[in-house]
Design a protein around this motif. Structure first.
Motif, PDB file in Angstrom:
ATOM      1  N   CYS A 151      -3.131   7.755  16.061  1.00  0.00           N
ATOM      2  CA  CYS A 151      -1.892   7.190  15.820  1.00  0.00           C
ATOM      3  C   CYS A 151      -1.673   5.730  16.231  1.00  0.00           C
ATOM      4  O   CYS A 151      -1.076   4.784  15.476  1.00  0.00           O
ATOM      5  CB  CYS A 151      -0.712   8.331  16.299  1.00  0.00           C
ATOM      6  N   LEU A 152      -2.266   5.417  17.380  1.00  0.00           N
ATOM      7  CA  LEU A 152      -2.111   4.065  18.075  1.00  0.00           C
ATOM      8  C   LEU A 152      -2.894   3.173  17.320  1.00  0.00           C
ATOM      9  O   LEU A 152      -2.485   2.039  16.911  1.00  0.00           O
ATOM     10  CB  LEU A 152      -2.556   4.114  19.621  1.00  0.00           C
ATOM     11  N   HIS A 153      -4.073   3.722  16.809  1.00  0.00           N
ATOM     12  CA  HIS A 153      -5.031   2.829  15.929  1.00  0.00           C
ATOM     13  C   HIS A 153      -4.512   2.513  14.697  1.00  0.00           C
ATOM     14  O   HIS A 153      -4.328   1.488  14.115  1.00  0.00           O
ATOM     15  CB  HIS A 153      -6.458   3.582  16.013  1.00  0.00           C
TER      16      HIS A 153
ATOM     17  N   ILE B  96     -16.897  -1.001  11.379  1.00  0.00           N
ATOM     18  CA  ILE B  96     -16.899  -0.004  10.272  1.00  0.00           C
ATOM     19  C   ILE B  96     -15.923  -0.549   9.233  1.00  0.00           C
ATOM     20  O   ILE B  96     -15.981  -0.784   8.142  1.00  0.00           O
ATOM     21  CB  ILE B  96     -16.879   1.413  10.751  1.00  0.00           C
ATOM     22  N   GLU B  97     -14.700  -0.454   9.934  1.00  0.00           N
ATOM     23  CA  GLU B  97     -13.322  -1.090   9.118  1.00  0.00           C
ATOM     24  C   GLU B  97     -13.706  -2.445   8.415  1.00  0.00           C
ATOM     25  O   GLU B  97     -13.492  -2.638   7.268  1.00  0.00           O
ATOM     26  CB  GLU B  97     -12.214  -1.253   9.876  1.00  0.00           C
TER      27      GLU B  97
ATOM     28  N   MET C 279       0.840  -1.255  -0.067  1.00  0.00           N
ATOM     29  CA  MET C 279      -0.079  -0.177  -0.017  1.00  0.00           C
ATOM     30  C   MET C 279       0.798   1.234   0.136  1.00  0.00           C
ATOM     31  O   MET C 279       1.945   1.341   0.736  1.00  0.00           O
ATOM     32  CB  MET C 279      -1.143  -0.143   1.306  1.00  0.00           C
ATOM     33  N   THR C 280       0.489   2.062  -0.923  1.00  0.00           N
ATOM     34  CA  THR C 280       1.331   3.315  -0.858  1.00  0.00           C
ATOM     35  C   THR C 280       1.292   4.483   0.350  1.00  0.00           C
ATOM     36  O   THR C 280       0.523   4.479   1.233  1.00  0.00           O
ATOM     37  CB  THR C 280       0.946   4.453  -2.010  1.00  0.00           C
TER      38      THR C 280
ATOM     39  N   LEU D 182      -1.360   7.592   4.632  1.00  0.00           N
ATOM     40  CA  LEU D 182      -1.616   8.993   5.073  1.00  0.00           C
ATOM     41  C   LEU D 182      -3.148   9.224   5.360  1.00  0.00           C
ATOM     42  O   LEU D 182      -3.242   9.859   6.249  1.00  0.00           O
ATOM     43  CB  LEU D 182      -0.678  10.104   4.294  1.00  0.00           C
ATOM     44  N   LYS D 183      -3.726   8.799   4.074  1.00  0.00           N
ATOM     45  CA  LYS D 183      -5.282   9.049   4.402  1.00  0.00           C
ATOM     46  C   LYS D 183      -5.770   8.381   5.540  1.00  0.00           C
ATOM     47  O   LYS D 183      -6.803   8.680   6.110  1.00  0.00           O
ATOM     48  CB  LYS D 183      -5.931   8.461   2.694  1.00  0.00           C
ATOM     49  N   LYS D 184      -5.430   7.061   5.707  1.00  0.00           N
ATOM     50  CA  LYS D 184      -6.066   6.149   6.679  1.00  0.00           C
ATOM     51  C   LYS D 184      -5.565   6.841   8.049  1.00  0.00           C
ATOM     52  O   LYS D 184      -6.611   6.760   8.863  1.00  0.00           O
ATOM     53  CB  LYS D 184      -5.499   4.653   6.594  1.00  0.00           C
ATOM     54  N   LEU D 185      -4.515   7.140   8.008  1.00  0.00           N
ATOM     55  CA  LEU D 185      -4.341   8.023   9.476  1.00  0.00           C
ATOM     56  C   LEU D 185      -4.978   9.220   9.791  1.00  0.00           C
ATOM     57  O   LEU D 185      -5.224   9.428  10.777  1.00  0.00           O
ATOM     58  CB  LEU D 185      -2.589   8.418   9.409  1.00  0.00           C
ATOM     59  N   LEU D 186      -5.313  10.141   8.859  1.00  0.00           N
ATOM     60  CA  LEU D 186      -5.957  11.149   8.835  1.00  0.00           C
ATOM     61  C   LEU D 186      -7.516  10.816   9.275  1.00  0.00           C
ATOM     62  O   LEU D 186      -8.104  11.506   9.919  1.00  0.00           O
ATOM     63  CB  LEU D 186      -5.987  12.015   7.651  1.00  0.00           C
ATOM     64  N   ILE D 187      -7.902   9.811   8.629  1.00  0.00           N
ATOM     65  CA  ILE D 187      -9.329   9.335   8.829  1.00  0.00           C
ATOM     66  C   ILE D 187      -9.569   8.981  10.256  1.00  0.00           C
ATOM     67  O   ILE D 187     -10.457   9.214  11.090  1.00  0.00           O
ATOM     68  CB  ILE D 187      -9.823   8.220   7.657  1.00  0.00           C
TER      69      ILE D 187
END
Length: 354
Positions: free
Chosen positions: A58-60, A145-146, A1-2, A7-12
């Protein structure tokens, strides 16, 4: 995964946890007329909300990343949830220590108090216990949800939530059919168990490539998979074509692993087609999203022609007309082909990577 996708996952997840923590802080201190000793004003509560959201987000994200890239992804789902929960427990303890340090910093005996925090003033604190219970519910909710996103895709889940698919509706979509070649021979030589592991490893690579190209895996069918996009998204940057060639490239990059476990690198053929479909939720006790259209029948018949025509990838004339041509992908006209079960021939094109 890029890196961009991560980064998008982290922000979400950071945004989700910040919202969850804002609810917790608001409820926690809405019952009290006085602010905590360390808080000068309401702005300090907002700061705490952001800090807690960032830490837990961040931990998630980190726990999800570790689960994706290690052997943990093959463990039972209950174990994975417990593993991720440890990260949140660490985060909760850190937040509790930080809050207690701010509260007791002015005390001359704060060093002794820090030593006693973990046993008496943190673990046995009702507020800390309440935070742990709240974290459990939030973590379970986000995990659910994930998991739903993994099952049906992000866009489909959003549309289900908005009720768009409870009544059949029309959509213009692109479908890509990816199928393993010589699968029967592989199954006989490897045996059922090793062949199923081969399918798992192959589709694990496919899932990563599909995420890169913002695609939805509609359905797995044994050694085949159907991938889908809304028409505009699939046409963007030739995603509906590039996904297949990126998938083949990724399999070759994992050549050493496949050859050591199975003695060969699996090969796949593909076909792509587009058109209008009807989308609806079907079933009662077990529901799923289904697409109804002759588009899928034509796609399956088109994919069957890869072998006879000596092509690794075929696309229909309907799709070829809408794709922007580039030099790195060569599209060759193969003429009209009569497909099984069809009254009229359709234009067929072969696609290869230069």
């Amino acid at each position: 995964m890029t890196s961009l996708q991560q980064l998008k996952k982290l922000l979400i997840v950071t945004f989700a946890w910040t919202m969850a923590m804002s609810l917790y802080v608001s409820f926690r201190y809405s019952q009290s007329l006085t602010l905590p000793q360390w808080a000068v004003g309401q702005s300090d509560l907002y700061t705490l909300t952001i800090i807690m959201g960032v830490i837990f987000g961040c931990l998630h994200w980190l726990s999800n990343l570790i689960s994706e890239v290690t052997f943990i992804r093959r463990m039972p789902y209950v174990f994975i949830v417990l593993f991720k929960g440890i990260f949140l427990l660490i985060g909760a303890t850190f937040i509790a220590y930080l809050s207690q340090m701010l509260t007791m910093w002015a005390l001359s005996n704060h060093v002794l108090s820090l030593r006693q925090m973990l046993t008496m003033q943190i673990i046995y604190s009702p507020s800390f216990q309440g935070l742990i219970v709240y974290l459990v519910f939030v973590r379970i909710g986000i995990a659910f949800i994930e998991q739903m996103v993994l099952l049906v895709g992000r866009r489909v889940l959003l549309n289900i939530g908005l009720g768009h698919y409870h009544r059949p509706c029309y959509e213009n979509r692109i479908f890509l059919f990816v199928d393993m070649t010589a699968s029967t021979a592989h199954a006989e030589s490897l045996g059922d168990y090793r062949f199923s592991r081969l399918i798992q490893d192959s589709f694990e690579v496919l899932s990563s490539v599909a995420a890169k190209h913002d695609a939805e895996i509609y359905r797995y069918m044994g050694d085949a998979a159907i991938i889908s996009w809304p028409l505009e998204d699939g046409l963007e940057d030739q995603r509906c074509l590039r996904l297949y060639f990126d998938f083949i490239q990724q399999l070759n990059w994992h050549r050493r692993s496949f050859e050591s476990h199975y003695g060969f690198v699996p090969r796949f053929k593909a076909a792509a087609h587009c058109g209008q479909v009807v989308v609806a939720v079907v079933g009662v006790n077990k529901q799923e999203i289904s697409y109804f259209s002759d588009v899928l029948n034509t796609l399956a018949r088109l994919q069957d022609q890869c072998g006879p025509l000596g092509q690794k990838m075929l696309i229909s004339g309907d799709l070829e007309k809408q794709i922007e041509k580039t030099q790195d992908l060569h599209i060759e006209e193969l003429g009209p082909i009569m497909l099984k079960g069809k009254k009229n021939p359709i234009e067929v094109f072969g696609v290869s990577s230069n």
